[in-house]
Design an enzyme around this catalytic site. Structure first.
Site, PDB file in Angstrom:
ATOM      1  N   HIS A   8      78.672  71.142  16.315  1.00  0.00           N
ATOM      2  CA  HIS A   8      79.106  69.791  16.666  1.00  0.00           C
ATOM      3  C   HIS A   8      78.625  68.795  15.603  1.00  0.00           C
ATOM      4  O   HIS A   8      77.805  69.122  14.757  1.00  0.00           O
ATOM      5  CB  HIS A   8      78.568  69.374  18.033  1.00  0.00           C
ATOM      6  CG  HIS A   8      79.308  69.993  19.185  1.00  0.00           C
ATOM      7  ND1 HIS A   8      79.018  71.262  19.633  1.00  0.00           N
ATOM      8  CD2 HIS A   8      80.318  69.535  19.953  1.00  0.00           C
ATOM      9  CE1 HIS A   8      79.823  71.559  20.642  1.00  0.00           C
ATOM     10  NE2 HIS A   8      80.618  70.526  20.855  1.00  0.00           N
TER      11      HIS A   8
ATOM     12  N   LYS B  67      75.466  64.411  18.093  1.00  0.00           N
ATOM     13  CA  LYS B  67      75.314  65.022  19.415  1.00  0.00           C
ATOM     14  C   LYS B  67      73.837  65.200  19.717  1.00  0.00           C
ATOM     15  O   LYS B  67      73.073  65.707  18.891  1.00  0.00           O
ATOM     16  CB  LYS B  67      76.044  66.368  19.485  1.00  0.00           C
ATOM     17  CG  LYS B  67      76.052  66.969  20.896  1.00  0.00           C
ATOM     18  CD  LYS B  67      77.020  68.127  20.987  1.00  0.00           C
ATOM     19  CE  LYS B  67      77.010  68.764  22.378  1.00  0.00           C
ATOM     20  NZ  LYS B  67      77.365  67.786  23.443  1.00  0.00           N
TER      21      LYS B  67
END
Length: 269
Positions: free
Chosen positions: A158, A162
């Protein structure tokens, strides 16, 4: 034509929030009725539509969704666990429905959401992409067929912003693997490896997380056997697929009886 559904977005200034606002603005049945973000957010006071790049919608981003409870039917929450749990309490008392895409809840938080679902309709999913939910089904089928003849590992990647790891989607994949293979994720999960770890035990379920750049979300489950390896992968190219799933979820929970729902209910999987 069905009556419009008034929708509120919590986390409206974030990447996912802006994508949701864009999707709602283009939807023939959904109407953006309220938008909020965290207290002190620099975007507070801005028009949610202008911020999302879809024009003036006449909906100002506030720092608290509470004052807007009378304006909406369903709240979509992509925030953080503490904020989402507060929103669950507010919506439960006001008789509203919720779609929750927030991840990172601990066991106590999940229990509180399930308890609230006895009084209100809540749809909770770590990933609302239709493709990801099909991937969940494929992972379950592969685990059931391959059983204990393979080693299973979950890889996810990600963007650098995040804040939780492994991702909620990766955890859900691990839960599916553990249930199907008769294992306990609390004791059999391994999060990364370092040093002399010893020979791999078959029961373990490995998790590996990458954070960097602007990666929207990649997930791969590897089933590694002798002489062959099966990989099931989903890669998200944008957040639009997540938003599309969330908007389907809104239509699913609107007017529904209290209960705890997931995307498998929406998709009939």
């Amino acid at each position: 034509m069905a009556e419009p559904i008034n929708v509120a977005v919590a986390g409206a200034a974030g990447r996912m929030g802006r994508t949701l606002v864009t999707g709602i603005a283009a939807h023939e049945r959904l109407h953006l009725a309220a938008a909020a973000d965290r207290p002190g957010a620099p975007e507070a006071g801005e028009d949610a539509g202008l911020l999302a790049g879809v024009g003036d919608l006449g909906v100002t981003i506030s720092e608290d969704i509470g004052p807007a409870l009378d304006a909406f039917d369903v709240l979509i929450d992509f925030t953080i666990p503490s904020a989402a749990l507060r929103h669950v309490g507010l919506c439960m008392e006001a008789g509203k429905a919720m779609v929750i895409g927030t991840t990172g809840f601990d066991a106590e938080g999940l229990a509180a959401i399930r308890k609230a679902a006895e009084r209100m309709p809540i749809l909770l999913s770590p990933n609302m992409s239709v493709g990801v939910n099909v991937t969940f089904m494929l992972v379950e089928q592969a685990a059931r067929i391959l059983g204990d003849e393979v080693d299973v590992e979950v890889f996810e990647a990600h963007h650098r912003h995040k804040i939780d790891a492994p991702s909620g989607t990766a955890v859900r994949m691990g839960e599916i693997l553990a249930k199907t293979l008769g294992r306990d994720l609390a004791t059999d999960a391994v999060y990364g490896r370092e040093g002399e770890t010893g020979e791999r035990e078959r029961r373990t379920i490995g998790f590996h997380s990458l954070r960097g750049g602007d990666i929207v979300g990649d997930h791969t489950v590897t089933f590694a056997g002798t002489g062959e390896r099966l990989e099931i992968t989903h890669r998200a190219g944008s957040r639009e697929n997540f938003a599309a799933g969330a908007l389907r979820a809104v239509q699913f929970v609107h007017g529904r009886e209290p209960g705890f729902y997931g995307m498998e209910d929406v998709l009939g999987l």
